[in-house]
Design a protein around this motif. Sequence first.
Motif, mmCIF file in Angstrom:
data_model
loop_
_atom_site.group_PDB
_atom_site.id
_atom_site.type_symbol
_atom_site.label_atom_id
_atom_site.label_comp_id
_atom_site.label_asym_id
_atom_site.label_seq_id
_atom_site.Cartn_x
_atom_site.Cartn_y
_atom_site.Cartn_z
ATOM 1 N N GLY A 93 -7.902 -58.263 34.483
ATOM 2 C CA GLY A 93 -7.278 -58.805 33.378
ATOM 3 C C GLY A 93 -5.630 -59.610 33.437
ATOM 4 O O GLY A 93 -5.785 -60.572 32.633
ATOM 5 N N VAL A 94 -5.071 -58.913 34.158
ATOM 6 C CA VAL A 94 -3.647 -59.904 34.168
ATOM 7 C C VAL A 94 -3.785 -60.920 34.911
ATOM 8 O O VAL A 94 -3.226 -62.088 34.561
ATOM 9 C CB VAL A 94 -2.812 -58.720 35.012
ATOM 10 N N GLY A 95 -4.721 -61.079 36.056
ATOM 11 C CA GLY A 95 -5.263 -62.226 36.751
ATOM 12 C C GLY A 95 -5.647 -63.401 35.889
ATOM 13 O O GLY A 95 -5.423 -64.306 36.031
ATOM 14 N N GLY A 96 -6.696 -62.807 35.025
ATOM 15 C CA GLY A 96 -7.451 -63.710 34.216
ATOM 16 C C GLY A 96 -6.462 -64.447 33.140
ATOM 17 O O GLY A 96 -6.696 -65.384 32.860
ATOM 18 N N ALA A 97 -5.243 -63.684 32.738
ATOM 19 C CA ALA A 97 -4.415 -64.264 31.724
ATOM 20 C C ALA A 97 -3.755 -65.231 32.383
ATOM 21 O O ALA A 97 -3.431 -66.407 31.783
ATOM 22 C CB ALA A 97 -3.447 -63.203 31.322
ATOM 23 N N PHE A 98 -3.312 -65.246 33.779
ATOM 24 C CA PHE A 98 -2.491 -66.301 34.372
ATOM 25 C C PHE A 98 -3.627 -67.462 34.660
ATOM 26 O O PHE A 98 -3.257 -68.523 34.692
ATOM 27 C CB PHE A 98 -1.919 -65.765 35.714
ATOM 28 N N GLY A 99 -4.957 -67.009 34.844
ATOM 29 C CA GLY A 99 -6.052 -68.165 35.252
ATOM 30 C C GLY A 99 -6.107 -68.999 33.989
ATOM 31 O O GLY A 99 -6.421 -70.096 33.912
ATOM 32 N N ALA A 100 -5.812 -68.467 32.711
ATOM 33 C CA ALA A 100 -6.154 -69.110 31.504
ATOM 34 C C ALA A 100 -4.909 -70.282 31.571
ATOM 35 O O ALA A 100 -5.259 -71.571 30.990
ATOM 36 C CB ALA A 100 -5.710 -68.227 30.412
ATOM 37 N N PHE A 101 -3.516 -70.041 32.118
ATOM 38 C CA PHE A 101 -2.844 -71.036 32.137
ATOM 39 C C PHE A 101 -3.232 -72.320 33.168
ATOM 40 O O PHE A 101 -3.195 -73.453 32.613
ATOM 41 C CB PHE A 101 -1.402 -70.796 32.624
ATOM 42 N N ALA A 102 -3.715 -72.076 33.984
ATOM 43 C CA ALA A 102 -4.344 -72.964 34.864
ATOM 44 C C ALA A 102 -5.530 -73.842 34.419
ATOM 45 O O ALA A 102 -5.642 -74.917 34.563
ATOM 46 C CB ALA A 102 -4.787 -72.327 36.337
ATOM 47 N N LEU A 103 -6.124 -73.030 33.759
ATOM 48 C CA LEU A 103 -7.493 -73.498 32.794
ATOM 49 C C LEU A 103 -6.951 -74.637 31.881
ATOM 50 O O LEU A 103 -7.383 -75.693 31.714
ATOM 51 C CB LEU A 103 -8.137 -72.576 32.364
ATOM 52 N N GLN A 104 -5.676 -74.101 31.127
ATOM 53 C CA GLN A 104 -5.132 -75.141 30.052
ATOM 54 C C GLN A 104 -4.740 -76.246 30.962
ATOM 55 O O GLN A 104 -4.582 -77.366 30.060
ATOM 56 C CB GLN A 104 -4.062 -74.228 29.422
ATOM 57 N N LEU A 105 -3.757 -76.401 32.056
ATOM 58 C CA LEU A 105 -3.436 -77.268 32.758
ATOM 59 C C LEU A 105 -4.583 -78.432 33.192
ATOM 60 O O LEU A 105 -4.431 -79.655 32.821
ATOM 61 C CB LEU A 105 -2.627 -76.931 33.992
ATOM 62 N N ASP A 106 -5.611 -77.692 33.522
ATOM 63 C CA ASP A 106 -7.128 -78.580 33.876
ATOM 64 C C ASP A 106 -6.688 -79.671 34.688
ATOM 65 O O ASP A 106 -7.124 -80.813 34.464
ATOM 66 C CB ASP A 106 -7.446 -79.086 32.486
ATOM 67 N N THR A 107 -5.980 -79.329 35.777
ATOM 68 C CA THR A 107 -5.557 -80.566 37.009
ATOM 69 C C THR A 107 -6.137 -80.078 38.209
ATOM 70 O O THR A 107 -6.227 -78.843 38.390
ATOM 71 C CB THR A 107 -4.251 -80.803 36.903
ATOM 72 N N ARG A 108 -6.218 -81.049 39.241
ATOM 73 C CA ARG A 108 -6.788 -80.601 40.277
ATOM 74 C C ARG A 108 -5.607 -79.647 41.207
ATOM 75 O O ARG A 108 -6.194 -78.813 41.655
ATOM 76 C CB ARG A 108 -6.950 -81.857 41.321
ATOM 77 N N GLY A 109 -4.506 -79.901 41.005
ATOM 78 C CA GLY A 109 -3.625 -79.058 41.784
ATOM 79 C C GLY A 109 -3.545 -77.626 41.195
ATOM 80 O O GLY A 109 -3.508 -76.841 42.000
ATOM 81 N N ALA A 110 -3.634 -77.440 39.984
ATOM 82 C CA ALA A 110 -4.018 -76.288 39.307
ATOM 83 C C ALA A 110 -5.173 -75.447 39.592
ATOM 84 O O ALA A 110 -5.062 -74.202 40.181
ATOM 85 C CB ALA A 110 -3.870 -76.203 37.735
ATOM 86 N N TYR A 111 -6.139 -75.897 39.725
ATOM 87 C CA TYR A 111 -7.293 -75.516 40.149
ATOM 88 C C TYR A 111 -7.135 -75.070 41.794
ATOM 89 O O TYR A 111 -7.704 -73.830 42.249
ATOM 90 C CB TYR A 111 -8.455 -76.370 40.320
#
Length: 436
Positions: free
Chosen positions: A175-193
Amino acid sequence: MTTTPASPASEQDGDSTIAARPDRATRAAGLLPADPALRRATVLTLFNSLGNGLYFPLGVLYFTRIVGLDATAVGLGLTVAGLVGVAAGVPAGRAADRWGARQVGALLWAGTGVATAAYVLVQSYAGFLVAVVCATGLQMASRGVQGAIYADVLPAATRVEARAYLRTVTNVAMGVGGAFGAFALQLDTRGAYVTVILVNALSFVAPALMVRRLPLAPHASERVAADAPVVDRWRAVRDLPYLAVTALNAVLVAQYTLSEVGLPLWIVERTEAPRWTAALLMIVNCVLVALLQVRVARRASQVPGAVRAMGRAGLLLAAACAVYAVSAGLSPVWAVLALTVGAVVQVFSEVLMAAGGWTLGYELADSRAHGVYQGVFGAGMSAGMMAGPALVTVTAIRHGGAGWAVLAVLFAAAGLAVRPAVRWARRDGDWRGEAA
């Protein structure tokens, strides 16, 4: 070789002023691990689950949005990878029996980490298939080996409670990891992925380095010291009573995908409930599992209690299906209420099923070949989770209330059938070489 004391009077590598009960794996109302081996396993699980939770929300989107692959083709590739993982479970367990569960587990986790890191190099569908089949296959094969590791390093008397605690840690960390993953999802850049993928890869490599340092429990140390021969290491694949229990457990395990796949589709396509209800139900599930799993596991740590737990799990799951069916056609507020009630009922089924399954998976196995037995049991769970989405789609989503009724009957029958299957297994205990 260092071993974990069976009945410590106090903790050996923590606060020595806190007494540790020999019949408990946890303390502080189930919030903290009491056994040194469980503490180390907790750190290992925490690392891996944080990485998995971080990657989970955006794994498929990376291949479709960044790499540019077709979504249907990606889904097909993931299915193929899952089938490879199911097939690899038993050979991996066999390898664990021959060379040691900790050693084989370390190799599987390290291989998964390397294959996961290779995702950042994927530029074609062929490359995707190679990477995802290796990563998913190795990860799924490691499930049974992980069960064998726990059989070796956790004291037998508290093993099921310890598994429950580790499941709680897994849920919270994901759950904690998923919350941080949501930030990367919002950035939606290759670097974030790419960053998320590499962190997830490290979450496999770190446990691979740690798992070999887990100390053997006394019962496993005695078996190693005695160098007891293991007769017919492939026995589990011909142990019909054990296979029957494995299959019934696999049916009940399908409820995991009921929450992840079935309910979101049902909410959107068949009810008036707002879309955010799916997220609400997931939060309810995570919180209640974290609160209940350890307590329930203590009541199902022996075979009779596990049988009762599995029977009740099937009936509760059937009741949850009935409540979900009622939610169709209700006003938005009442639909949310009905779905929430159904989710709460399902949580009780889930924690009962998990605890009962752990106990039966261990207690009905031949302790001299835990690797291949846990490989079989883990492969059954993987198969149940793979079949779950299709099962829910062709029943409840396609046929509405009638489909939910079919699921309810299936789940109730599976839970109640565990009792005769276990009786069969216990009568057959001499053939397995130990009294179940």
